[in-house]
Design an enzyme around this catalytic site. Structure first.
Site, PDB file in Angstrom:
ATOM      1  N   ALA A  50     -44.435  23.711  28.461  1.00 37.38           N
ATOM      2  CA  ALA A  50     -43.579  23.014  29.333  1.00 37.38           C
ATOM      3  C   ALA A  50     -42.475  22.420  28.754  1.00 37.38           C
ATOM      4  O   ALA A  50     -41.236  22.503  29.229  1.00 37.38           O
ATOM      5  CB  ALA A  50     -44.602  21.549  29.746  1.00 37.38           C
ATOM      6  N   TYR A  89     -46.568  22.870  25.058  1.00 41.62           N
ATOM      7  CA  TYR A  89     -45.540  23.480  24.214  1.00 41.62           C
ATOM      8  C   TYR A  89     -44.827  24.435  25.247  1.00 41.62           C
ATOM      9  O   TYR A  89     -43.533  24.427  25.182  1.00 41.62           O
ATOM     10  CB  TYR A  89     -46.295  24.341  23.311  1.00 41.62           C
ATOM     11  N   VAL A 106     -36.118  13.869  15.258  1.00 35.23           N
ATOM     12  CA  VAL A 106     -35.206  14.189  16.232  1.00 35.23           C
ATOM     13  C   VAL A 106     -35.603  13.585  17.413  1.00 35.23           C
ATOM     14  O   VAL A 106     -34.648  13.315  18.636  1.00 35.23           O
ATOM     15  CB  VAL A 106     -35.454  15.602  16.523  1.00 35.23           C
ATOM     16  N   LYS A 124     -40.709  24.160  26.274  1.00 32.46           N
ATOM     17  CA  LYS A 124     -39.918  25.382  25.925  1.00 32.46           C
ATOM     18  C   LYS A 124     -39.277  25.916  27.501  1.00 32.46           C
ATOM     19  O   LYS A 124     -38.167  26.134  27.365  1.00 32.46           O
ATOM     20  CB  LYS A 124     -40.708  26.400  25.627  1.00 32.46           C
TER      21      LYS A 124
END
Length: 249
Positions: free
Chosen positions: A159, A157, A66, A161
């Site tokens: 940051a 993580y 992705v 989210k």
């Protein structure tokens, strides 16, 4: 079960297991055709096969990194060719590389931000034009309570989210005139492979901080996504729905 998503196509990233798998199955149960996206072909195929066993022909598996802008664009083109349209996009793909910020490598920072945040942007960018043309769509980003309250050992993580929440609000503003809603779901501690790997002492300590006294299930997140993707949430956009048993209230 009623079929609120009959005739619609959903794209779910990170759908090879855990929360993403539950979301893909829930949308398929509701009548949607589902593009099951995972980093690995085998994981995507496993979820797609399970969906097709229950709803023949409802799912197709796709593998992509992705964080690769060009690869995501090409995948979106393939999905449009296979299904003809995209009505629902769920950006769930995510990774963790936990560690205290003092010792966090630049690679651990980049991998998490590129997958969790840039990956969501890549998919939004790839599907928003066709959604805008049909003047309808639902985009749902899977954030986390870590992005709301922070979490020691998860600078990257948290940051990523928190960034997803800002991205959600911005894209909601940009696409509101096209009949497209954009929202986020912020799960708390959910029973998945990721949380199963936690030591028992940490699991016990976490449960003590949750007013409802237990971890959630992937299906709890899938239910929130199904609500935001459905017609009853037509007047909700730019919001973050926290599903955490009361942990961050």
């Amino acid at each position: 079960m009623s079929k609120p998503f009959e005739g619609q196509t959903a794209v779910v990233t990170g759908a090879g297991r855990g929360i993403g798998e539950a979301i893909a199955k829930r949308l398929a149960d509701g009548g949607a055709k589902v593009a099951v996206v995972s980093r690995t072909e085998s994981n995507a195929a496993k979820t797609a096969d399970a969906i097709n066993a229950a709803h023949p022909g409802a799912a197709k598996a796709y593998a992509v990194d992705v964080s690769d802008f060009q690869a995501v664009q090409e995948l979106a083109d393939a999905i449009m060719k296979d299904f003809g349209k995209v009505d629902i996009l769920v950006n769930n793909a995510g990774v963790t590389r936990d560690g205290l910020s003092m010792r966090m490598s630049s690679e651990d920072w980049d991998v998490v931000l590129d997958t969790n945040l840039k990956g969501a942007f890549n998919f939004i960018r790839a599907v928003q034009r066709p959604m805008a043309k049909q003047r309808s769509g639902r985009i749902i980003n899977i954030s986390s309570v870590s992005g709301i309250m922070g979490n020691a050992g998860q600078a990257n993580y948290a940051a990523s989210k928190a960034g997803l929440i800002g991205l959600t609000k911005t894209i909601a503003r940009e696409l509101s005139g096209r009949g497209i809603t954009v929202n986020a779901v912020a799960p708390g501690f959910i029973q998945t492979d990721m949380t199963d790997a936690l030591p028992e002492s940490i699991r016990t300590a976490v449960v003590e901080r949750i007013p409802l006294g237990r971890f959630g299930a992937p299906e709890d997140i899938a239910a929130a996504v199904a609500f935001l993707a459905g017609s009853e949430a037509a007047y909700i956009t730019g919001q973050t729905l926290v599903v955490d048993g009361g942990m961050v209230m």
